[in-house]
Design a protein around this motif. Structure first.
Motif, PDB file in Angstrom:
ATOM      1  N   LYS A 199       0.861  -1.291   0.125  1.00  0.00           N
ATOM      2  CA  LYS A 199       0.085  -0.170   0.023  1.00  0.00           C
ATOM      3  C   LYS A 199       0.848   1.384   0.069  1.00  0.00           C
ATOM      4  CE  LYS A 199      -4.218  -1.912   1.931  1.00  0.00           C
ATOM      5  NZ  LYS A 199      -5.241  -1.724   3.157  1.00  0.00           N
ATOM      6  N   ALA A 200       2.012   1.301   0.848  1.00  0.00           N
ATOM      7  CA  ALA A 200       3.056   2.314   0.810  1.00  0.00           C
ATOM      8  C   ALA A 200       3.440   2.712  -0.430  1.00  0.00           C
ATOM      9  CB  ALA A 200       4.098   2.120   2.103  1.00  0.00           C
ATOM     10  N   LEU A 201       3.862   1.636  -1.349  1.00  0.00           N
ATOM     11  CA  LEU A 201       4.494   1.887  -2.439  1.00  0.00           C
ATOM     12  C   LEU A 201       3.393   2.526  -3.817  1.00  0.00           C
ATOM     13  CD1 LEU A 201       6.363  -1.458  -3.010  1.00  0.00           C
ATOM     14  CD2 LEU A 201       7.469   0.453  -3.045  1.00  0.00           C
ATOM     15  N   GLN A 202       2.209   2.422  -3.249  1.00  0.00           N
ATOM     16  CA  GLN A 202       1.012   2.987  -4.219  1.00  0.00           C
ATOM     17  C   GLN A 202       1.087   4.497  -3.656  1.00  0.00           C
ATOM     18  OE1 GLN A 202      -2.401   0.715  -3.120  1.00  0.00           O
ATOM     19  NE2 GLN A 202      -2.024  -0.593  -5.042  1.00  0.00           N
ATOM     20  N   ASN A 203       1.627   4.910  -2.778  1.00  0.00           N
ATOM     21  CA  ASN A 203       1.403   6.150  -2.502  1.00  0.00           C
ATOM     22  C   ASN A 203       2.848   6.740  -1.468  1.00  0.00           C
ATOM     23  OD1 ASN A 203       0.698   8.836  -1.875  1.00  0.00           O
ATOM     24  ND2 ASN A 203      -1.132   8.334  -0.595  1.00  0.00           N
ATOM     25  N   PRO A 204       3.667   6.633  -2.254  1.00  0.00           N
ATOM     26  CA  PRO A 204       5.029   6.798  -1.552  1.00  0.00           C
ATOM     27  C   PRO A 204       5.325   8.119  -0.841  1.00  0.00           C
ATOM     28  CG  PRO A 204       5.359   6.653  -3.736  1.00  0.00           C
ATOM     29  CD  PRO A 204       4.101   6.462  -3.467  1.00  0.00           C
ATOM     30  N   ASP A 205       4.699   9.299  -1.066  1.00  0.00           N
ATOM     31  CA  ASP A 205       5.005  10.450  -0.579  1.00  0.00           C
ATOM     32  C   ASP A 205       4.483  10.489   0.697  1.00  0.00           C
ATOM     33  OD1 ASP A 205       6.028  11.207  -2.900  1.00  0.00           O
ATOM     34  OD2 ASP A 205       4.249  12.208  -3.525  1.00  0.00           O
ATOM     35  N   ASN A 206       3.784   9.638   1.385  1.00  0.00           N
ATOM     36  CA  ASN A 206       3.246   9.764   2.749  1.00  0.00           C
ATOM     37  C   ASN A 206       4.388   9.081   3.611  1.00  0.00           C
ATOM     38  OD1 ASN A 206       0.969  11.073   1.937  1.00  0.00           O
ATOM     39  ND2 ASN A 206      -0.117   9.161   2.021  1.00  0.00           N
ATOM     40  N   HIS A 207       5.324   8.345   2.926  1.00  0.00           N
ATOM     41  CA  HIS A 207       6.267   7.276   3.760  1.00  0.00           C
ATOM     42  C   HIS A 207       7.507   7.873   3.653  1.00  0.00           C
ATOM     43  CE1 HIS A 207       2.735   4.872   4.532  1.00  0.00           C
ATOM     44  NE2 HIS A 207       2.408   5.132   3.177  1.00  0.00           N
ATOM     45  N   LEU A 208       7.945   8.819   3.156  1.00  0.00           N
ATOM     46  CA  LEU A 208       9.400   9.325   2.870  1.00  0.00           C
ATOM     47  C   LEU A 208      10.143   9.661   4.077  1.00  0.00           C
ATOM     48  CD1 LEU A 208       9.148  11.557  -0.506  1.00  0.00           C
ATOM     49  CD2 LEU A 208       9.733   8.856  -0.234  1.00  0.00           C
ATOM     50  N   ASN A 209       9.516   9.643   5.238  1.00  0.00           N
ATOM     51  CA  ASN A 209      10.444   9.838   6.364  1.00  0.00           C
ATOM     52  C   ASN A 209      10.819   8.600   7.135  1.00  0.00           C
ATOM     53  OD1 ASN A 209       7.712   9.026   7.069  1.00  0.00           O
ATOM     54  ND2 ASN A 209       7.665   9.792   8.973  1.00  0.00           N
ATOM     55  N   ASP A 210      10.600   7.574   6.487  1.00  0.00           N
ATOM     56  CA  ASP A 210      10.936   6.103   7.054  1.00  0.00           C
ATOM     57  C   ASP A 210      12.330   5.803   6.151  1.00  0.00           C
ATOM     58  OD1 ASP A 210      11.459   3.625   7.703  1.00  0.00           O
ATOM     59  OD2 ASP A 210       9.404   3.133   7.966  1.00  0.00           O
ATOM     60  N   ARG A 213      13.834   2.871   5.996  1.00  0.00           N
ATOM     61  CA  ARG A 213      13.658   1.602   5.544  1.00  0.00           C
ATOM     62  C   ARG A 213      12.838   1.707   4.072  1.00  0.00           C
ATOM     63  NH1 ARG A 213      11.029  -0.735  10.355  1.00  0.00           N
ATOM     64  NH2 ARG A 213       9.895   1.302  10.210  1.00  0.00           N
ATOM     65  N   PHE A 214      11.772   2.647   3.938  1.00  0.00           N
ATOM     66  CA  PHE A 214      11.036   2.760   2.598  1.00  0.00           C
ATOM     67  C   PHE A 214      11.824   3.499   1.886  1.00  0.00           C
ATOM     68  CE2 PHE A 214       7.697   4.737   0.099  1.00  0.00           C
ATOM     69  CZ  PHE A 214       6.982   3.557   0.016  1.00  0.00           C
ATOM     70  N   THR A 215      12.815   4.507   2.142  1.00  0.00           N
ATOM     71  CA  THR A 215      13.199   5.122   1.216  1.00  0.00           C
ATOM     72  C   THR A 215      14.421   4.468   0.672  1.00  0.00           C
ATOM     73  OG1 THR A 215      14.466   6.169   2.816  1.00  0.00           O
ATOM     74  CG2 THR A 215      12.816   7.694   1.794  1.00  0.00           C
ATOM     75  N   ASN A 216      14.993   3.607   1.344  1.00  0.00           N
ATOM     76  CA  ASN A 216      15.981   2.668   0.833  1.00  0.00           C
ATOM     77  C   ASN A 216      15.319   1.600  -0.228  1.00  0.00           C
ATOM     78  OD1 ASN A 216      18.536   1.615   0.590  1.00  0.00           O
ATOM     79  ND2 ASN A 216      17.885  -0.178   2.300  1.00  0.00           N
ATOM     80  N   LEU A 217      14.177   1.112   0.331  1.00  0.00           N
ATOM     81  CA  LEU A 217      13.536   0.356  -0.559  1.00  0.00           C
ATOM     82  C   LEU A 217      13.217   0.986  -2.086  1.00  0.00           C
ATOM     83  CD1 LEU A 217      12.116  -2.380  -1.441  1.00  0.00           C
ATOM     84  CD2 LEU A 217      10.007  -1.444  -0.355  1.00  0.00           C
ATOM     85  N   LEU A 218      12.684   2.137  -2.065  1.00  0.00           N
ATOM     86  CA  LEU A 218      12.507   2.701  -3.173  1.00  0.00           C
ATOM     87  C   LEU A 218      13.850   3.013  -4.086  1.00  0.00           C
ATOM     88  CD1 LEU A 218      10.174   5.876  -2.304  1.00  0.00           C
ATOM     89  CD2 LEU A 218       9.583   3.716  -3.313  1.00  0.00           C
ATOM     90  N   TYR A 219      14.997   3.364  -3.253  1.00  0.00           N
ATOM     91  CA  TYR A 219      16.280   3.373  -4.209  1.00  0.00           C
ATOM     92  C   TYR A 219      16.589   2.137  -4.576  1.00  0.00           C
ATOM     93  CZ  TYR A 219      21.187   3.797  -4.630  1.00  0.00           C
ATOM     94  OH  TYR A 219      22.516   3.555  -5.050  1.00  0.00           O
ATOM     95  N   LEU A 220      16.434   1.014  -4.006  1.00  0.00           N
ATOM     96  CA  LEU A 220      16.772  -0.153  -4.639  1.00  0.00           C
ATOM     97  C   LEU A 220      15.819  -0.814  -5.859  1.00  0.00           C
ATOM     98  CD1 LEU A 220      17.391  -2.353  -1.417  1.00  0.00           C
ATOM     99  CD2 LEU A 220      19.014  -1.239  -2.724  1.00  0.00           C
TER     100      LEU A 220
END
Length: 75
Positions: free
Chosen positions: A5-16, A18-25
């Motif tokens: 669900k977070a991947l569908q709306n990434p802007d709400n999770h950029l403070n984590d 782990r999530f930004t690392n996942l987006l990078y990968l």
């Protein structure tokens, strides 16, 4: 499911981190033209041996001491 669900709306999770690392990968993988598919599998549903193995290994990992400065191929 929450990560999907977070991947569908990434802007709400950029403070984590782990999530930004996942987006990078994911971005690095796309640059290499490697396709990925994320699927949600209901836990504890005996769908496959792999799901049960993943659950077992995740529980075992809770007892491990975290390692620092682990290098991955993406960094």
């Amino acid at each position: 499911l929450s990560v999907l669900k977070a991947l569908q709306n990434p802007d709400n999770h950029l403070n984590d981190f782990r999530f930004t690392n996942l987006l990078y990968l994911i971005g690095k993988t796309k640059q290499k033209q490697i396709d990925m598919t994320f699927l949600w599998t209901k836990s504890h549903s005996n769908i496959s041996e792999g799901n049960d193995t993943a659950d077992r290994l995740a529980k075992e990992g809770l007892n491990l001491t975290p390692e620092k400065n682990i290098k991955t191929p993406w960094y």
